[in-house]
Design an enzyme around this catalytic site. Structure first.
Site, PDB file in Angstrom:
ATOM      1  N   ILE A  12      47.969  48.855  39.016  1.00  9.29           N
ATOM      2  CA  ILE A  12      48.283  49.150  37.714  1.00  9.29           C
ATOM      3  C   ILE A  12      48.347  50.712  37.792  1.00  9.29           C
ATOM      4  CG2 ILE A  12      48.316  49.415  35.204  1.00  9.29           C
ATOM      5  CD1 ILE A  12      47.052  46.281  35.552  1.00  9.29           C
ATOM      6  N   LEU A  33      38.325  53.451  45.932  1.00 10.02           N
ATOM      7  CA  LEU A  33      38.996  52.760  47.098  1.00 10.02           C
ATOM      8  C   LEU A  33      38.435  51.226  47.374  1.00 10.02           C
ATOM      9  CD1 LEU A  33      40.135  55.479  49.576  1.00 10.02           C
ATOM     10  CD2 LEU A  33      41.567  54.825  47.575  1.00 10.02           C
ATOM     11  N   THR A  35      39.119  48.542  45.747  1.00  8.61           N
ATOM     12  CA  THR A  35      40.288  47.550  45.941  1.00  8.61           C
ATOM     13  C   THR A  35      41.471  48.503  46.052  1.00  8.61           C
ATOM     14  OG1 THR A  35      40.570  47.510  43.592  1.00  8.61           O
ATOM     15  CG2 THR A  35      39.432  45.765  44.532  1.00  8.61           C
ATOM     16  N   ASP A  51      33.080  56.978  42.990  1.00  9.30           N
ATOM     17  CA  ASP A  51      32.749  55.647  42.129  1.00  9.30           C
ATOM     18  C   ASP A  51      32.276  55.896  40.957  1.00  9.30           C
ATOM     19  OD1 ASP A  51      30.932  53.383  41.389  1.00  9.30           O
ATOM     20  OD2 ASP A  51      31.413  52.503  43.522  1.00  9.30           O
ATOM     21  N   GLN A  76      35.887  47.011  37.636  1.00 14.17           N
ATOM     22  CA  GLN A  76      35.724  45.501  38.351  1.00 14.17           C
ATOM     23  C   GLN A  76      36.256  44.598  37.601  1.00 14.17           C
ATOM     24  OE1 GLN A  76      35.277  42.384  39.354  1.00 14.17           O
ATOM     25  NE2 GLN A  76      34.126  41.999  37.622  1.00 14.17           N
ATOM     26  N   TYR A 143      33.097  39.725  32.081  1.00 13.40           N
ATOM     27  CA  TYR A 143      34.360  40.710  32.408  1.00 13.40           C
ATOM     28  C   TYR A 143      34.880  40.957  30.867  1.00 13.40           C
ATOM     29  CZ  TYR A 143      39.115  42.107  33.171  1.00 13.40           C
ATOM     30  OH  TYR A 143      40.413  42.784  32.811  1.00 13.40           O
ATOM     31  N   ASN A 172      48.979  39.510  31.656  1.00 14.36           N
ATOM     32  CA  ASN A 172      48.975  39.056  33.048  1.00 14.36           C
ATOM     33  C   ASN A 172      49.864  40.062  33.685  1.00 14.36           C
ATOM     34  OD1 ASN A 172      47.425  36.907  31.920  1.00 14.36           O
ATOM     35  ND2 ASN A 172      47.425  36.197  34.298  1.00 14.36           N
ATOM     36  N   VAL A 186      48.505  35.788  40.425  1.00 10.51           N
ATOM     37  CA  VAL A 186      49.234  34.371  40.770  1.00 10.51           C
ATOM     38  C   VAL A 186      50.610  34.955  41.405  1.00 10.51           C
ATOM     39  CG1 VAL A 186      50.096  33.392  38.704  1.00 10.51           C
ATOM     40  CG2 VAL A 186      49.612  32.031  40.578  1.00 10.51           C
TER      41      VAL A 186
HETATM   42  O1  LIG Z   1      46.660  30.366  43.958  1.00 13.70           O
HETATM   43  C1  LIG Z   1      46.729  30.257  42.607  1.00 13.70           C
HETATM   44  C2  LIG Z   1      46.027  31.476  41.712  1.00 13.70           C
HETATM   45  C3  LIG Z   1      46.258  31.365  40.149  1.00 13.70           C
HETATM   46  N1  LIG Z   1      47.063  30.006  39.804  1.00 13.70           N
HETATM   47  C4  LIG Z   1      46.742  29.988  38.438  1.00 13.70           C
HETATM   48  O2  LIG Z   1      47.736  30.828  37.696  1.00 13.70           O
HETATM   49  C5  LIG Z   1      47.148  31.201  36.512  1.00 13.70           C
HETATM   50  C6  LIG Z   1      47.132  32.586  36.342  1.00 13.70           C
HETATM   51  O3  LIG Z   1      46.043  33.087  37.254  1.00 13.70           O
HETATM   52  P1  LIG Z   1      45.620  34.604  37.815  1.00 13.70           P
HETATM   53  O4  LIG Z   1      44.545  34.624  38.380  1.00 13.70           O
HETATM   54  O5  LIG Z   1      46.846  35.376  38.174  1.00 13.70           O
HETATM   55  O6  LIG Z   1      45.305  35.279  36.445  1.00 13.70           O
HETATM   56  P2  LIG Z   1      44.465  35.055  35.322  1.00 13.70           P
HETATM   57  O7  LIG Z   1      45.057  34.772  33.945  1.00 13.70           O
HETATM   58  O8  LIG Z   1      43.375  34.130  35.667  1.00 13.70           O
HETATM   59  O9  LIG Z   1      43.512  36.503  35.202  1.00 13.70           O
HETATM   60  C7  LIG Z   1      44.153  37.889  34.807  1.00 13.70           C
HETATM   61  O10 LIG Z   1      43.921  38.029  33.641  1.00 13.70           O
HETATM   62  C8  LIG Z   1      42.502  38.132  33.431  1.00 13.70           C
HETATM   63  C9  LIG Z   1      42.276  38.372  32.244  1.00 13.70           C
HETATM   64  O11 LIG Z   1      43.270  39.439  31.540  1.00 13.70           O
HETATM   65  C10 LIG Z   1      42.060  39.307  34.277  1.00 13.70           C
HETATM   66  O12 LIG Z   1      42.648  40.614  33.764  1.00 13.70           O
HETATM   67  C11 LIG Z   1      42.565  39.225  35.816  1.00 13.70           C
HETATM   68  O13 LIG Z   1      42.291  40.283  36.618  1.00 13.70           O
HETATM   69  C12 LIG Z   1      43.942  38.764  35.718  1.00 13.70           C
HETATM   70  O14 LIG Z   1      44.354  38.393  37.082  1.00 13.70           O
HETATM   71  C13 LIG Z   1      46.017  30.645  36.250  1.00 13.70           C
HETATM   72  O15 LIG Z   1      46.398  29.378  35.300  1.00 13.70           O
HETATM   73  C14 LIG Z   1      45.509  30.048  37.451  1.00 13.70           C
HETATM   74  O16 LIG Z   1      44.863  28.956  37.682  1.00 13.70           O
HETATM   75  C15 LIG Z   1      47.240  28.919  40.415  1.00 13.70           C
HETATM   76  O17 LIG Z   1      47.670  27.861  40.098  1.00 13.70           O
HETATM   77  N2  LIG Z   1      47.156  29.174  41.896  1.00 13.70           N
END
Ligand SMILES: O=c1ccn([C@@H]2O[C@H](COP(=O)(O)OP(=O)(O)O[C@H]3O[C@H](CO)[C@H](O)[C@H](O)[C@H]3O)[C@@H](O)[C@H]2O)c(=O)[nH]1
Length: 311
Positions: A12, A33, A35, A51, A76, A143, A172, A186
């Site tokens: 982002i 760095l 991530t 950091d 993080q 978090y 997201n 995802v």
């Molecule tokens: O291989 C995968 C990965 C994810 N999912 C699903 O996809 C949805 C979204 O998952 P993400 O991991 O992409 O996103 P999250 O909503 O868990 O997390 C996101 O939103 C969080 C809360 O804001 C944090 O900011 C985090 O860093 C950000 O990626 C979830 O239902 C997850 O179970 C799958 O089905 N398969």
């Protein structure tokens, strides 16, 4: 305006840096760095490999660059890591964040824009509803707790030391340059795997084989625009989302269509700690003229195109 972007080498943050440069602002990046990637920082942009937990290093960046504004995107950022190691999450997001706020105080920074979480701060969002900024935070992970706590610190620094601040509660966020490894995301995970012909895991909402959880997917370019609006003219807390919920299966179908490939799906039980549904109301931000410009299908197409170049 001289803007120091923490996390500017990350997903982002690097889009924000590009957006600010295009607006003709002076920009520098502070990133450890962990991530982020050095190649995400455009040539000519001052770069501090620091950091946030390193108070001296943070101060050095302020002494050398003298920012008038700070965009705080470094974090993080993994819910999962925070659950496994709450102390690490605290050290980076709160102690590191306080080092940054102290440097803002010491060097007379006018305003700070903070990357908060709309996805995690409200907890479960009931069917048919959209989380509004007035809802009380209900953190379910270290978090989310650290992000909510930092918002309180912002409020205190505003009242006590006159720092102007905006907290953007992101939905997201997805788009080009999101890392499909390590941190979540995802859309990036599915884009990479479907293009490579690898099977994807679809975590269930309730039972394996269902459509998965619902999220508010917002395109990173629209987030960068919301950020610029915040930097120039907002104060307080704003959701950054589309107001639309999409299931994980819808994400997969859109990725498959953009990739032109039929995915192999491995249904899995619910992922521990996942919220079933999270959708944000973007109305407060929209009242200031912001609109999500890139729709779901188009954003996914842009993301898949990016990964097609990379795989
Ligand atoms: O291989 C995968 C990965 C994810 N999912 C699903 O996809 C949805 C979204 O998952 P993400 O991991 O992409 O996103 P999250 O909503 O868990 O997390 C996101 O939103 C969080 C809360 O804001 C944090 O900011 C985090 O860093 C950000 O990626 C979830 O239902 C997850 O179970 C799958 O089905 N398969």
């Amino acid at each position: 305006m001289r803007v120091l972007v923490t996390g500017g080498a990350g997903f982002i943050g690097s889009h924000i840096v590009e957006d600010l440069l295009a607006r003709g602002l002076e920009v520098a990046v502070l990133d450890n760095l962990a991530t982020g990637k050095r190649e995400n920082v455009p040539k000519g942009v001052p770069f501090f490999r620091v950091d946030l937990r390193d108070k001296e290093g943070v101060e050095r960046a302020f002494r050398e660059f003298r920012p008038t504004h700070v965009s705080h995107q470094a974090a993080q950022a993994s819910v999962k890591v925070s659950v496994e190691d709450p102390v690490l999450d605290f050290e980076v997001n709160l102690l590191g964040g306080l080092n940054l706020l102290e440097a803002c105080r010491q060097y007379g920074v006018e305003k700070l824009v903070f990357a908060s979480t709309g996805g995690a701060i409200y907890g479960e969002v009931p069917e048919g509803e959209r989380a509004e900024e007035t809802w009380p935070p209900r953190p379910k992970s270290p978090y989310a707790a650290s992000k909510a706590a930092f918002e309180h610190y912002l409020s205190v620094y505003g009242q006590s030391y006159g720092l102007k601040w905006v907290s953007l509660r992101y939905g997201n966020v997805y788009g080009p340059r999101q890392d499909p490894h390590g941190e979540a995301g995802v859309v990036a995970i599915f884009a990479e795997r479907v293009l490579k012909g690898l099977p994807v895991t679809l975590y269930a909402r309730k039972t394996p084989g269902d459509e998965g959880c619902v999220r508010d997917y917002v395109y990173v370019g629209d987030v960068a625009e919301a950020h610029a609006l915040a930097l120039f003219s907002l104060e307080g807390i704003y959701n950054v989302g589309t107001g639309e919920g999409h299931t994980t299966r819808e994400v997969l179908m859109a990725v498959a269509e953009a990739a032109g490939k039929a995915p192999e799906v491995q249904p899995a039980p619910p992922r521990p700690g996942d919220l079933e549904r999270s959708v944000l109301s973007p109305l407060k931000l929209m009242a200031h003229g912001w609109r999500p410009k890139v729709g779901f299908q188009e954003g996914i197409r842009l993301t898949v195109d990016h990964f097609r170049g990379a795989v």
